[in-house]
Motif scaffolding. Structure first.
Motif, mmCIF file in Angstrom:
data_model
loop_
_atom_site.group_PDB
_atom_site.id
_atom_site.type_symbol
_atom_site.label_atom_id
_atom_site.label_comp_id
_atom_site.label_asym_id
_atom_site.label_seq_id
_atom_site.Cartn_x
_atom_site.Cartn_y
_atom_site.Cartn_z
ATOM 1 N N ALA A 114 19.990 55.965 36.467
ATOM 2 C CA ALA A 114 20.908 54.960 36.943
ATOM 3 C C ALA A 114 22.286 55.025 36.032
ATOM 4 C CB ALA A 114 20.302 53.499 36.544
ATOM 5 N N VAL A 115 23.277 54.939 36.771
ATOM 6 C CA VAL A 115 24.625 55.241 36.108
ATOM 7 C C VAL A 115 25.174 54.043 35.931
ATOM 8 C CG1 VAL A 115 26.917 56.234 36.576
ATOM 9 C CG2 VAL A 115 24.908 57.512 37.365
ATOM 10 N N VAL A 116 25.484 53.639 34.797
ATOM 11 C CA VAL A 116 26.081 52.289 34.471
ATOM 12 C C VAL A 116 27.400 52.660 34.203
ATOM 13 C CG1 VAL A 116 26.103 50.182 33.022
ATOM 14 C CG2 VAL A 116 23.960 51.351 33.547
ATOM 15 N N GLU A 117 28.281 51.963 35.189
ATOM 16 C CA GLU A 117 29.677 52.096 34.994
ATOM 17 C C GLU A 117 30.229 50.590 34.745
ATOM 18 O OE1 GLU A 117 31.899 53.791 38.186
ATOM 19 O OE2 GLU A 117 30.382 55.294 38.503
ATOM 20 N N GLU A 118 31.030 50.636 33.519
ATOM 21 C CA GLU A 118 31.686 49.326 33.161
ATOM 22 C C GLU A 118 32.640 48.997 34.159
ATOM 23 O OE1 GLU A 118 32.557 46.331 30.909
ATOM 24 O OE2 GLU A 118 30.889 47.715 30.378
ATOM 25 N N LYS A 119 32.531 47.743 34.346
ATOM 26 C CA LYS A 119 33.478 47.136 35.399
ATOM 27 C C LYS A 119 34.936 46.892 34.730
ATOM 28 C CE LYS A 119 30.319 44.463 38.194
ATOM 29 N NZ LYS A 119 30.210 43.168 38.872
ATOM 30 N N THR A 120 35.790 47.089 35.448
ATOM 31 C CA THR A 120 37.332 46.730 35.098
ATOM 32 C C THR A 120 37.345 45.178 35.032
ATOM 33 O OG1 THR A 120 38.286 46.445 37.248
ATOM 34 C CG2 THR A 120 38.214 48.610 36.326
ATOM 35 N N LEU A 121 38.169 44.519 34.224
ATOM 36 C CA LEU A 121 38.723 43.206 33.967
ATOM 37 C C LEU A 121 38.825 42.537 35.523
ATOM 38 C CD1 LEU A 121 38.639 40.613 32.274
ATOM 39 C CD2 LEU A 121 41.051 41.375 31.800
ATOM 40 N N TYR A 122 39.562 43.401 36.201
ATOM 41 C CA TYR A 122 39.834 43.081 37.734
ATOM 42 C C TYR A 122 38.628 42.970 38.282
ATOM 43 C CZ TYR A 122 41.945 43.451 42.279
ATOM 44 O OH TYR A 122 42.285 43.186 43.732
ATOM 45 N N GLU A 123 37.713 43.561 38.204
ATOM 46 C CA GLU A 123 36.441 43.282 39.007
ATOM 47 C C GLU A 123 35.652 42.142 38.373
ATOM 48 O OE1 GLU A 123 35.520 47.917 40.321
ATOM 49 O OE2 GLU A 123 35.147 47.427 38.171
ATOM 50 N N LYS A 124 35.735 42.051 37.016
ATOM 51 C CA LYS A 124 35.035 40.883 36.521
ATOM 52 C C LYS A 124 35.416 39.453 36.777
ATOM 53 C CE LYS A 124 34.000 43.647 32.254
ATOM 54 N NZ LYS A 124 34.231 43.790 30.879
ATOM 55 N N LEU A 125 36.954 39.463 37.253
ATOM 56 C CA LEU A 125 37.402 38.397 37.724
ATOM 57 C C LEU A 125 37.160 38.115 39.169
ATOM 58 C CD1 LEU A 125 40.605 38.722 35.469
ATOM 59 C CD2 LEU A 125 38.589 37.125 34.995
ATOM 60 N N GLY A 126 36.656 39.045 39.915
ATOM 61 C CA GLY A 126 36.291 38.847 41.381
ATOM 62 C C GLY A 126 37.293 39.420 42.175
ATOM 63 N N GLY A 127 38.003 40.319 41.458
ATOM 64 C CA GLY A 127 38.993 41.285 42.612
ATOM 65 C C GLY A 127 40.024 40.321 42.972
ATOM 66 N N GLU A 128 40.588 41.098 44.177
ATOM 67 C CA GLU A 128 41.802 40.427 44.912
ATOM 68 C C GLU A 128 41.389 38.730 44.929
ATOM 69 O OE1 GLU A 128 44.947 40.485 48.626
ATOM 70 O OE2 GLU A 128 43.153 41.948 48.239
ATOM 71 N N GLU A 129 40.575 38.562 45.701
ATOM 72 C CA GLU A 129 39.901 36.936 46.010
ATOM 73 C C GLU A 129 39.650 36.081 44.845
ATOM 74 O OE1 GLU A 129 36.008 35.011 48.272
ATOM 75 O OE2 GLU A 129 36.975 36.854 49.011
ATOM 76 N N GLY A 130 38.922 36.457 44.000
ATOM 77 C CA GLY A 130 38.798 36.110 42.477
ATOM 78 C C GLY A 130 40.142 35.732 41.802
ATOM 79 N N ILE A 131 41.011 36.409 41.813
ATOM 80 C CA ILE A 131 42.192 36.260 41.056
ATOM 81 C C ILE A 131 43.086 35.365 41.982
ATOM 82 C CG2 ILE A 131 44.176 37.513 40.535
ATOM 83 C CD1 ILE A 131 42.536 39.756 39.315
ATOM 84 N N SER A 132 43.200 35.701 43.101
ATOM 85 C CA SER A 132 43.877 34.613 43.884
ATOM 86 C C SER A 132 43.298 33.265 43.712
ATOM 87 C CB SER A 132 43.895 34.918 45.361
ATOM 88 O OG SER A 132 44.484 34.137 46.386
ATOM 89 N N SER A 133 42.269 33.019 43.761
ATOM 90 C CA SER A 133 41.677 31.450 43.657
ATOM 91 C C SER A 133 41.974 31.065 42.123
ATOM 92 C CB SER A 133 40.011 31.631 43.599
ATOM 93 O OG SER A 133 39.646 30.247 43.517
ATOM 94 N N ILE A 134 41.668 32.076 41.139
ATOM 95 C CA ILE A 134 41.955 31.678 39.730
ATOM 96 C C ILE A 134 43.395 31.222 39.747
ATOM 97 C CG2 ILE A 134 42.130 32.662 37.502
ATOM 98 C CD1 ILE A 134 39.499 34.149 37.979
ATOM 99 N N VAL A 135 44.315 32.052 40.204
ATOM 100 C CA VAL A 135 45.788 31.715 39.916
ATOM 101 C C VAL A 135 45.985 30.286 40.880
ATOM 102 C CG1 VAL A 135 48.113 32.451 40.558
ATOM 103 C CG2 VAL A 135 46.634 33.970 39.475
ATOM 104 N N ASP A 136 45.537 29.983 41.863
ATOM 105 C CA ASP A 136 45.721 28.608 42.326
ATOM 106 C C ASP A 136 45.454 27.784 41.596
ATOM 107 O OD1 ASP A 136 46.999 30.026 44.636
ATOM 108 O OD2 ASP A 136 44.942 29.982 45.967
ATOM 109 N N ASP A 137 44.162 27.785 41.017
ATOM 110 C CA ASP A 137 43.522 26.813 40.519
ATOM 111 C C ASP A 137 44.495 26.419 38.856
ATOM 112 O OD1 ASP A 137 41.659 26.369 42.266
ATOM 113 O OD2 ASP A 137 40.043 27.050 41.070
ATOM 114 N N ILE A 138 44.873 27.616 38.455
ATOM 115 C CA ILE A 138 45.634 27.613 37.053
ATOM 116 C C ILE A 138 46.927 26.835 37.491
ATOM 117 C CG2 ILE A 138 47.303 28.794 35.549
ATOM 118 C CD1 ILE A 138 44.906 31.141 35.668
#
Length: 162
Positions: free
Chosen positions: A36-60
């Motif tokens: 099982a290959v375990v790849e570390e997610k980028t911070l971008y992915e941990k934040l939910g990618g484009e959709e997650g970041i868009s939602s986070i910024v709107d809320d901020i």
């Protein structure tokens, strides 16, 4: 002949008594299917990618608009909805690009973008508090929040007045 048998017996006994078990270590390469290959997610992915970041910024931005200590910087944006959307998009692109996403930030650099706003260190910290509050509300894990916090503090002297 007895001496030969006795010698053979003693030699055999000696060999068995002195024999040490030698374990041969073998290395078995695991098959690609079993690993099982375990790849570390980028911070971008941990934040939910484009959709997650868009939602986070709107809320901020919504939280900033309610924060009496810093809302004066954001209220003028509400007077021009087109400018507000452009601002949000710049922040989303900046945040996405800075966390490992494919977005391309085309806005001004941080010192230029914040020039003339005379943001104090206390106001800067209020924005960080708001951002952490939103990250918590989005259930962003502690390590990812700390990564965002590190990025924010790396920008501190580009944002506040000197």
């Amino acid at each position: 002949m007895k001496s030969n048998h006795l010698l053979l017996f003693v030699l055999t006994f000696f060999l068995f008594a002195c024999k040490t078990e030698v374990k041969k270590e073998t290395t078995v390469e695991p098959s690609k299917e079993s690993v099982a290959v375990v790849e570390e997610k980028t911070l971008y992915e941990k934040l939910g990618g484009e959709e997650g970041i868009s939602s986070i910024v709107d809320d901020i931005i919504e939280v900033h608009l309610k924060n009496d200590k810093i809302k004066q910087f954001f209220i003028p944006l509400t007077e021009d909805p087109e400018h507000m959307e452009q601002f949000k998009q710049h922040v989303k692109d900046f945040f996405g690009s800075g966390t490992g996403g494919p977005e391309e930030y085309k806005g001004r650099d941080m010192p230029t973008a914040h020039q003339g706003l005379n943001i104090s260190e206390a106001e800067f910290l209020h924005t960080i508090d708001d951002i952490l509050l939103v990250l918590d509300s989005h259930k962003i894990d502690r390590n990812s929040r700390n990564e965002v916090l590190a990025v924010l503090f790396s920008l501190k002297w580009d944002v506040i007045k000197k």
